[in-house]
Design a protein around this motif. Structure first.
Motif, PDB file in Angstrom:
ATOM      1  N   MET A  90       0.793  -0.681   0.026  1.00 42.92           N
ATOM      2  CA  MET A  90      -0.056   0.550  -0.168  1.00 42.92           C
ATOM      3  C   MET A  90       0.932   0.726  -0.242  1.00 42.92           C
ATOM      4  N   VAL A  91       0.738   2.372  -0.922  1.00 43.16           N
ATOM      5  CA  VAL A  91       1.670   3.237  -0.963  1.00 43.16           C
ATOM      6  C   VAL A  91       0.341   4.332  -0.914  1.00 43.16           C
ATOM      7  N   ASP A  92       0.748   5.493  -0.402  1.00 43.76           N
ATOM      8  CA  ASP A  92       0.239   6.833  -0.651  1.00 43.76           C
ATOM      9  C   ASP A  92       1.007   7.824  -1.159  1.00 43.76           C
ATOM     10  N   VAL A  93       0.768   8.646  -1.945  1.00 44.48           N
ATOM     11  CA  VAL A  93       1.183   9.998  -2.989  1.00 44.48           C
ATOM     12  C   VAL A  93       1.056  11.301  -2.038  1.00 44.48           C
ATOM     13  N   MET A  94       1.261  12.357  -1.254  1.00 48.67           N
ATOM     14  CA  MET A  94       0.910  13.083  -1.511  1.00 48.67           C
ATOM     15  C   MET A  94       1.728  14.075  -2.161  1.00 48.67           C
ATOM     16  N   GLU A  95       1.283  15.074  -2.669  1.00 50.38           N
ATOM     17  CA  GLU A  95       1.872  16.453  -3.049  1.00 50.38           C
ATOM     18  C   GLU A  95       1.436  17.390  -2.200  1.00 50.38           C
ATOM     19  N   ARG A  96       2.663  18.053  -1.935  1.00 48.54           N
ATOM     20  CA  ARG A  96       3.276  19.313  -0.888  1.00 48.54           C
ATOM     21  C   ARG A  96       3.597  20.304  -2.362  1.00 48.54           C
ATOM     22  N   ASP A  97       3.214  21.853  -1.129  1.00 50.39           N
ATOM     23  CA  ASP A  97       3.716  22.787  -2.083  1.00 50.39           C
ATOM     24  C   ASP A  97       4.899  23.319  -2.989  1.00 50.39           C
ATOM     25  N   ASP A  98       6.355  22.467  -2.441  1.00 50.47           N
ATOM     26  CA  ASP A  98       7.545  21.796  -3.574  1.00 50.47           C
ATOM     27  C   ASP A  98       8.002  21.105  -2.920  1.00 50.47           C
ATOM     28  N   GLU A  99       6.800  20.310  -2.679  1.00 51.38           N
ATOM     29  CA  GLU A  99       7.123  18.538  -2.332  1.00 51.38           C
ATOM     30  C   GLU A  99       6.147  17.519  -3.401  1.00 51.38           C
ATOM     31  N   VAL A 100       6.876  16.297  -3.290  1.00 48.96           N
ATOM     32  CA  VAL A 100       6.215  15.148  -3.364  1.00 48.96           C
ATOM     33  C   VAL A 100       6.912  14.160  -2.341  1.00 48.96           C
ATOM     34  N   TRP A 101       5.684  13.369  -1.255  1.00 46.28           N
ATOM     35  CA  TRP A 101       6.389  12.749  -0.630  1.00 46.28           C
ATOM     36  C   TRP A 101       5.520  11.091  -1.227  1.00 46.28           C
ATOM     37  N   VAL A 102       5.950   9.697  -0.774  1.00 42.62           N
ATOM     38  CA  VAL A 102       5.477   8.760  -1.025  1.00 42.62           C
ATOM     39  C   VAL A 102       5.641   8.591   0.139  1.00 42.62           C
ATOM     40  N   VAL A 144       9.471  15.443 -10.840  1.00 43.12           N
ATOM     41  CA  VAL A 144      10.662  16.001  -9.246  1.00 43.12           C
ATOM     42  C   VAL A 144      12.433  15.871  -9.973  1.00 43.12           C
ATOM     43  N   ASP A 145      13.533  16.738  -8.955  1.00 40.70           N
ATOM     44  CA  ASP A 145      13.905  16.043  -9.125  1.00 40.70           C
ATOM     45  C   ASP A 145      14.645  14.350  -8.609  1.00 40.70           C
ATOM     46  N   PRO A 146      14.540  13.583  -9.216  1.00 40.91           N
ATOM     47  CA  PRO A 146      15.092  12.124  -8.918  1.00 40.91           C
ATOM     48  C   PRO A 146      16.267  12.452  -7.566  1.00 40.91           C
ATOM     49  N   SER A 147      17.396  13.263  -7.955  1.00 39.77           N
ATOM     50  CA  SER A 147      18.949  13.594  -6.949  1.00 39.77           C
ATOM     51  C   SER A 147      18.316  14.383  -5.865  1.00 39.77           C
ATOM     52  N   SER A 148      16.765  14.838  -5.392  1.00 36.66           N
ATOM     53  CA  SER A 148      16.694  15.762  -4.456  1.00 36.66           C
ATOM     54  C   SER A 148      15.738  14.867  -3.344  1.00 36.66           C
ATOM     55  N   ALA A 149      16.014  13.415  -3.012  1.00 37.38           N
ATOM     56  CA  ALA A 149      15.337  12.263  -3.315  1.00 37.38           C
ATOM     57  C   ALA A 149      16.256  11.934  -1.758  1.00 37.38           C
ATOM     58  N   LYS A 150      14.966  12.587  -0.440  1.00 42.58           N
ATOM     59  CA  LYS A 150      15.602  11.882   0.898  1.00 42.58           C
ATOM     60  C   LYS A 150      14.150  10.751   0.868  1.00 42.58           C
ATOM     61  N   ALA A 151      15.310   9.504   1.553  1.00 40.00           N
ATOM     62  CA  ALA A 151      14.116   8.585   1.862  1.00 40.00           C
ATOM     63  C   ALA A 151      15.077   8.171   3.791  1.00 40.00           C
ATOM     64  N   THR A 152      13.849   7.168   4.195  1.00 41.31           N
ATOM     65  CA  THR A 152      13.444   6.925   5.543  1.00 41.31           C
ATOM     66  C   THR A 152      13.149   5.304   6.156  1.00 41.31           C
ATOM     67  N   ILE A 160       9.957   9.048   1.352  1.00 40.47           N
ATOM     68  CA  ILE A 160      10.152   9.298   0.617  1.00 40.47           C
ATOM     69  C   ILE A 160      10.106  10.511  -0.051  1.00 40.47           C
ATOM     70  N   LYS A 161      10.865  11.442  -0.031  1.00 40.81           N
ATOM     71  CA  LYS A 161      10.431  13.238  -0.326  1.00 40.81           C
ATOM     72  C   LYS A 161      11.455  12.809  -1.143  1.00 40.81           C
ATOM     73  N   PHE A 162      10.874  14.174  -2.478  1.00 38.68           N
ATOM     74  CA  PHE A 162      11.190  14.646  -3.797  1.00 38.68           C
ATOM     75  C   PHE A 162      11.126  16.149  -3.706  1.00 38.68           C
ATOM     76  N   LYS A 163      12.137  17.284  -4.107  1.00 39.44           N
ATOM     77  CA  LYS A 163      11.462  18.297  -4.129  1.00 39.44           C
ATOM     78  C   LYS A 163      11.099  18.071  -6.199  1.00 39.44           C
ATOM     79  N   LYS A 164       9.892  19.383  -6.332  1.00 43.60           N
ATOM     80  CA  LYS A 164       9.527  19.365  -7.601  1.00 43.60           C
ATOM     81  C   LYS A 164      10.518  19.766  -8.665  1.00 43.60           C
TER      82      LYS A 164
END
Length: 177
Positions: A90-102, A144-152, A160-164
């Motif tokens: 199960m995966v949730d994807v959320m879009e914020r102002d300048d980020e996308v969270w998975v 998104v910018d794949p190189s901006s990904a921060k995963a925990t 996983i958080k990405f910058k748009k």
């Protein structure tokens, strides 16, 4: 009663009617899914479990309700059932102002058993533990910018958080912290 109050009253009643109709449609959908799941198990090839099957109901950014299935049981065509060794988490994807969270649920695996890669429009999640395997390709709602990904990864939950992004980068592998 003034005409304005009558209009407001009527539209308020209409809102309740719309909610009632939506709830009836959800109830019908769930009954259909329950019947489909029972049929899936009846027609499933003989295979030792565990079986995972679930649904997630959400309202998309377009305001339309969506029902998404997940698990290791898939229905292909008319009545053909496939039970996979890999579970679709199960995966949730959320879009914020300048980020996308998975956010993905991956219980039963360790951080070092997870492989994540991304492009500007998709994220691929694969994990293989001693008893569980997961696989999911996720389409992102924005570039998104794949190189901006921060995963925990903590307590079976991968975040996983990405910058748009405005330009184009390509595919990158993501290290989980």
């Amino acid at each position: 009663m003034s005409d304005d109050r009558k209009k407001k009253r009527r539209s308020f009643d209409d809102l309740f009617d719309e909610i009632d109709d939506l709830m009836k449609r959800f109830e019908e959908e769930f009954e259909d899914m329950e019947r489909d799941f029972e049929d899936l198990l009846k027609n499933a090839p003989a295979k030792e479990g565990p079986y995972y099957y679930g649904v997630r109901v959400y309202v998309g950014p377009d305001g339309v309700p969506h029902i998404e299935q997940f698990g290791n049981i898939k229905k292909e065509g008319r009545g053909k059932v496939i039970i996979s060794d890999e579970t679709e988490p199960m995966v949730d994807v959320m879009e914020r102002d300048d980020e996308v969270w998975v956010v993905a649920d991956l219980p039963g695996v360790d951080k070092d058993q997870i492989k994540v890669s991304a492009t500007e429009r998709t994220v691929s999640i694969r994990a293989e533990g001693d008893k569980r395997k997961y696989s999911k390709e996720v389409e992102l709602p924005a570039v998104v910018d794949p190189s901006s990904a921060k995963a925990t990864f903590k307590n079976g939950v991968l975040e996983i958080k990405f910058k748009k992004l405005q330009g184009s980068k390509g595919s990158v592998n993501i290290k989980i912290e």
